[in-house]
Design a protein around this motif. Structure first.
Motif, PDB file in Angstrom:
ATOM      1  N   PRO A 144       4.212   0.292  10.555  1.00 14.67           N
ATOM      2  CA  PRO A 144       4.643  -1.317  10.454  1.00 14.67           C
ATOM      3  C   PRO A 144       6.296  -1.588  11.008  1.00 14.67           C
ATOM      4  CG  PRO A 144       4.919  -0.375   8.342  1.00 14.67           C
ATOM      5  CD  PRO A 144       3.744   0.696   8.980  1.00 14.67           C
ATOM      6  N   THR A 163       5.712   7.346   9.444  1.00 20.64           N
ATOM      7  CA  THR A 163       5.606   5.523   9.338  1.00 20.64           C
ATOM      8  C   THR A 163       6.968   5.892   8.354  1.00 20.64           C
ATOM      9  OG1 THR A 163       3.740   5.860   8.489  1.00 20.64           O
ATOM     10  CG2 THR A 163       4.843   4.249   7.946  1.00 20.64           C
ATOM     11  N   ALA A 164       7.462   6.836   7.643  1.00 23.95           N
ATOM     12  CA  ALA A 164       9.087   6.936   7.199  1.00 23.95           C
ATOM     13  C   ALA A 164       9.553   6.920   7.743  1.00 23.95           C
ATOM     14  CB  ALA A 164       8.407   7.804   5.421  1.00 23.95           C
ATOM     15  N   VAL A 165      10.218   7.644   8.750  1.00 28.42           N
ATOM     16  CA  VAL A 165      11.317   8.390   9.608  1.00 28.42           C
ATOM     17  C   VAL A 165      11.206   6.929  10.452  1.00 28.42           C
ATOM     18  CG1 VAL A 165      12.135   9.027  11.524  1.00 28.42           C
ATOM     19  CG2 VAL A 165      10.896  10.482   9.566  1.00 28.42           C
ATOM     20  N   ASP A 167      10.587   3.429   9.837  1.00 27.66           N
ATOM     21  CA  ASP A 167      11.357   2.810   8.940  1.00 27.66           C
ATOM     22  C   ASP A 167      12.705   2.831   8.682  1.00 27.66           C
ATOM     23  OD1 ASP A 167      10.166   0.231   7.436  1.00 27.66           O
ATOM     24  OD2 ASP A 167      11.379   1.192   6.371  1.00 27.66           O
ATOM     25  N   TRP A 168      13.552   3.922   8.420  1.00 34.24           N
ATOM     26  CA  TRP A 168      14.335   4.128   7.961  1.00 34.24           C
ATOM     27  C   TRP A 168      15.710   4.538   9.272  1.00 34.24           C
ATOM     28  CZ3 TRP A 168      16.571   9.288   9.839  1.00 34.24           C
ATOM     29  CH2 TRP A 168      17.589   9.871   9.362  1.00 34.24           C
ATOM     30  N   ASP A 171      17.986   2.202  10.600  1.00 31.48           N
ATOM     31  CA  ASP A 171      19.251   2.017   9.742  1.00 31.48           C
ATOM     32  C   ASP A 171      20.243   2.768   9.988  1.00 31.48           C
ATOM     33  OD1 ASP A 171      18.192  -0.386   8.911  1.00 31.48           O
ATOM     34  OD2 ASP A 171      17.188   0.255   7.069  1.00 31.48           O
TER      35      ASP A 171
END
Lengths: 696, 696
Positions: A144, A163-165, A167-168, A171
């Protein structure tokens, strides 16, 4: 494999299997490519356009130099062949339904590998989330969110983790150059990307999440070339028994012995970490800060308590608190108020402003004993974090000495982090993390300094060793014992004088040559635990040699009537009192190849599990490091009033053995137990090895 | 000390030394008290009002029940006396210039302690940042920010650390009940606050940052009562040698031996952590989640990779992956699609929505083998983090089983954290941290379950032991050896038969009674290392006893002509082959009092440093735990084909020795080395102890 740079920076991308269907992967891929600097061509004969882009019916019509494939699994091979025919050398297979599915999928994956070889294709996946190349705005994934731009290149065996990385990351001040979700690693694996990124100007740090290493030896060879220039940080999960089981069920990858992987990463100069937090802490500091010249750390703080915490963390790490030279102390004393601590950790006291803090930071960064520094601040009325961040960033750049910070606090700290991020300075609330980052830099410095310690090569009697193995082959033996001692002789490893005899008369004759008393051992490939059946007699006087021979044979026969008995070894008595019994062993890991193990004999290996492990072949310097690595190391250096043993001889034995097992892949396992280490050298008293019948 | 609840919830606060001066501590205090529910009275004869509040000239005019003192150090004692006279029992001394300044300040601090005793005052500080009581809006600190409300009570030896934590806490879902900056701990110390908060309904967790423990014994006694009900988590810095030095220079506190503190915290049931991150991770989960009933963890994930990482973390921790019962597996199989993993770690696959995730979470939380669970999610198109957070919070509350989460990602994860925070569920990006929090809960469960294991008390011959020490006192001896064996006899610890004699004739007579051969040892308080001078003879046959006696005396005389020689001990031969040589020792820590140490003899203690340490006196069950704690433990249980030793007898010896050193504070150090542990019991073969001449 330098061709991988084009994988991440293509001119034209074809998405084979693109669709308009909402929520589909085929659509997400096209949408994610919206920011791509080059052309995007959806391929799907059922649509005129996808997301507003005109489609082509076939990949071969696209002139693309990268094909992203999202068609159903059974159709993938045709697309890949088409890519090969059309000269599209880079292919990312998103589709699942290959090796991970077993059965038909596994067969399909084998066919995919063959196609890739036939057409010399770079194939990512299958079962991949895709790839990202930030310099050209390429997001060829169905994640995403794309990656913020930076200098970290990231490979992952888990697509979800990518994906998780992503997204994170945005920030958390972490930016990427290239990203790849490896998928099933049918064609391209971690070694290929490490090799490619090692030559990539835009990649400062390589970060990886792995559950298995496809070809351990190759990975080590490739990474060893890369790591002195470009740091490689890896989380390899499946570390623990429970984790390894979960990893196998997850990707179907064999979880190699974790200690073999550890030895491999060490040899390769890969910084291995255990957790996600450590992975990105390491990546950030390696990407942002230079490598320190010494392990000495300076702590500068406006608050005693956090300073003590940082000092504890220095003690926990492989770092030391730098001892300032007199000039530094004088300078600090001149500029700091009474009550300040002018020694390390420097405490500028709670009423310090930015200027005072920075005077101290400037002074310690000037000191040659300071390899790196951590700047710690608790919020006070006199200290402006924004000013401090800017000033520290400036000082770090001016001195070229690595710095991390610990501006403790919430909102005010977050604001200041902008300036620090821009300067590549990681900021953490926890002093232990700020110090831990400096520890990572020091660990990496050792990788650089170690350079290319080439395995030591000795002049050995290769032919004689081969003869021993050939004889075993002729006998059909796969398990050898003391009768194979000539193998050690051939490789220059000292063994006690001795001989295998097959009659009591010969036994006595040999004994008389060797001295009185002697050691006698039954020699049989079928009897592995000789001591357990009374098959070893120590201190046999000459007058008892004859009877002892008969007794040993009888015991062996009673134990196992059909055992092959090669005879009895008569060995000179070895005085072990002044020595330390050590164990030197080798085995073979399916992924990382031959390994060498060192430990002290008896309880130390079996109960305390106090051993050091390395890949063979070994440099003698690395063998010496193994001696220091075990907990019981002081016993080799004269602890408890003993004479120190001949460490060089032990190290040489390790290196010679590592050469032996490298030269003869047929040797699956080999134990010298004990190798008696004495002040004046070593003696390999007993030997056991297992041969691979197929390689013989 | 139940009176401390009034300290944090006063009705009327006087600020003695309040001023209008911008930037002053006296002004910051009054400003910070703006939200206080009660009355605030600035005391300063030089102002009519401070921050709009009418002042009083003197503390005694204020009717306050809490005095916060910020006058210059020399004026503090007068104010404190005034508080005492006026019946103001709670006093917070912000002013510095006491013990931390040395010299005059130290004298001032001693006077302050005397005043506090005279008037029975609760004094916080001096050199304190102040205190906070969130339920009544009390911020009696000069920190720039107060604490968010919650159920964690927090004590800190570093004021700056309080400031930093307050600034940070609001953004990180951490809320506080009471907070105290301990300052110099002249009067009230950590033990007082732990005791008070242990009885406080509003405090769910006590968190502490300590650099020293003021009175270790008292702290342990107090905390032991509190921890089964209210968890106590502590970072004690100065752990490492470097850290301890920094701690001493910081607060002037003596850094006690860190291992003694570790033993003390263990005995007290305090959860000790090493870093700030661990401190608040532990606090959050202990405040928010219930205590698990078993160590079995369930992992539910929508992504394989992070699931493997969590599984690794379970393997690293003192946890295990729960084995589901058949019903759970069936239920999961029924509700999850093909390809999902229905065993632990449960993988619901990447296309799962909230409902599917939660069906799985519900099923595993129902399983009795599951003591706690971690829910892991990578961002996908099908999963809404807000929904998932709410649903998981609901399931956690319904099942009453502790849960942590790892909703990986950036912005979307932060949003979802609101619902999780509200439910007391910690969420982390790193699976290892989410699992680490569950590990903290399990560690705390053990504190609860251990309950109050009372020290074992044996029926001993106290008088006989006293006689041995009295005799030593008469001789003026402070170092005793085998001549003090009757001490062990008196406390029921088996020793070899033996006697100290002072003539060769007696030696032979005793030897004839003890068997042939015997052991002979020189007995002299001046010769500590008997073996080094040949002062021990093992296996002396009767015919050589006479000569051996003369030889031992001669050796002792040659070694040290003026040595006091008490004679020669004749001891029965102890067969040690079937036994394991262990070491049992005791010493005294200035803060934590008598300690008992256990390890295996020789290299195990000296080189491998493989020992277990506890506070004396000991429960036998705790002594057994010491046997299991050492790395070499398998050697006691029959490793390497030996018979297991009598573990109960070893544990009993530890407990009896712990009783001995508790009964006789004069015994500073005592070593039984070796204590031979055999399958049929133990024998204390040699003894050495040091007595305190002042306590004798």
């Amino acid at each position: 494999m330098g061709g991988l740079s084009s994988l991440f920076a293509p001119d034209r991308v074809a998405v084979v299997g693109a669709t308009e269907r909402p929520g589909s992967v085929g659509r997400a891929l096209v949408e994610n490519l919206a920011d791509f600097d080059g052309d995007v061509v959806p391929v799907n004969p059922n649509y005129e356009t996808v997301c507003g882009l005109p489609t082509k019916d076939n990949l071969s019509d696209t002139s693309a130099d990268l094909a992203v494939v999202v068609v159903p699994a059974p159709a993938v091979l045709d697309v890949v062949r088409e890519a090969g025919e059309a000269g599209v050398r880079n292919v990312v297979v998103i589709s699942a339904g290959f090796g991970e599915a077993g059965g038909e999928g596994a067969a399909r994956e084998r066919d995919l590998v063959e196609l890739a070889e036939e057409y010399d294709l770079n194939v990512v996946g299958p079962n991949s989330l895709g790839i990202i190349g930030t310099p050209v705005g390429l997001n060829a994934t169905f994640a995403p969110r794309s990656a913020p731009t930076g200098s970290i290149s990231f490979l992952s065996q888990s697509g979800a983790f990518v994906t998780a990385v992503l997204d994170w990351a945005a920030d958390h001040g972490v930016g990427f150059k290239d990203v790849v979700s490896l998928g099933n690693k049918a064609v391209l694996d971690e070694a290929d990307f490490v090799a490619s990124w090692g030559e990539d100007e835009g990649t400062d740090v390589i970060v990886g999440y792995l559950e298995s290493v496809e070809d351990g030896r190759r990975f080590v060879e490739v990474a060893r070339e890369v790591t002195p220039e470009t740091p490689v940080v890896v989380v390899k999960s499946g570390r623990t028994e429970a984790g390894a089981q979960a990893a196998s069920s997850h990707t179907g990858a064999m979880a190699g012995q974790d200690r073999a992987a550890a030895a491999g990463f060490r040899e390769a100069g890969v910084v291995r970490v255990d957790t996600v937090q450590e992975l990105f802490d390491a990546a950030r500091v390696l990407a942002g800060q230079p490598v320190p010249e010494t392990d000495g750390v300076a702590v500068v703080t406006n608050a005693g308590g956090p300073g003590v915490m940082a000092t504890d963390a220095v003690g926990d790490a492989a770092l030391s608190l730098a001892t300032f030279d007199d000039g530094t102390v004088d300078r600090l004393r001149e500029h700091l108020p009474e009550g300040a601590n002018v020694y390390n950790p420097v405490d500028v006291i709670g009423d310090a402003d930015t200027e005072r803090m920075c005077t101290a930071v400037d002074a310690v960064l000037d000191d040659d004993a300071v390899g790196s520094a951590v700047v710690i601040a608790a919020p006070t009325a006199t200290l402006d974090y924004d000013d401090l961040a800017a000033a520290v960033a400036d000082l770090q750049a001016r001195h070229g000495v690595p710095v991390t910070t610990c501006l403790m606090g919430g909102e005010r700290a977050r604001q200041a982090e902008g300036a620090l991020d821009a300067a590549g300075i990681p900021n953490y609330f926890d002093p232990a993390r700020a110090v831990g980052s400096l520890d990572t830099l020091s660990e990496y410095r050792q990788v650089r300094e170690r350079g290319g310690a080439e395995p030591t090569t000795y002049d050995v009697d290769h032919e004689a060793a081969r003869d021993v193995l050939d004889q075993a082959r002729e006998r059909g033996a796969t398990r050898l014992g003391v009768e194979a001692m000539p193998l050690l002789d051939a490789y220059g490893i000292p063994t006690p004088a001795g001989e295998v005899v097959d009659s009591p008369v010969d036994a006595l004759a040999v004994a008389e040559r060797l001295g009185d008393p002697v050691v006698m051992k039954i020699v049989s490939p079928d009897i592995l635990h000789k001591s357990d059946i009374g098959g070893v007699k120590v201190g046999v006087p000459h007058e008892e040699v004859y009877d002892a021979f008969e007794d040993l044979i009888t015991r062996a026969r009673n134990y196992q009537p059909d055992a092959t008995i090669l005879g009895v070894q008569i060995q000179e008595m070895v005085e072990t009192e002044s020595g330390v019994e050590t164990i030197v062993g080798t085995n073979r890991d399916p992924q990382f190849g031959p390994l060498v193990l060192f430990g002290l004999g008896g309880v130390f290996v079996e109960v305390m599990e106090d051993t050091a492990l390395r890949l063979a072949p070994l440099a003698e310097s690395e063998a010496e490091a193994m001696l220091d690595e075990i907990q019981a190391a002081p016993l080799l250096s004269g602890a408890r009033g003993r004479d120190p043993v001949d460490r060089a001889a032990v190290a040489e034995t390790l290196a010679r053995l590592s050469q032996l097992v490298t030269d003869f892949p047929a040797i699956l396992e080999l134990d010298v137990n004990p190798l008696v280490a004495r002040p004046d050298g070593v003696l390999a008293v007993d030997l056991r090895l297992t041969l691979d019948p197929d390689t013989l």
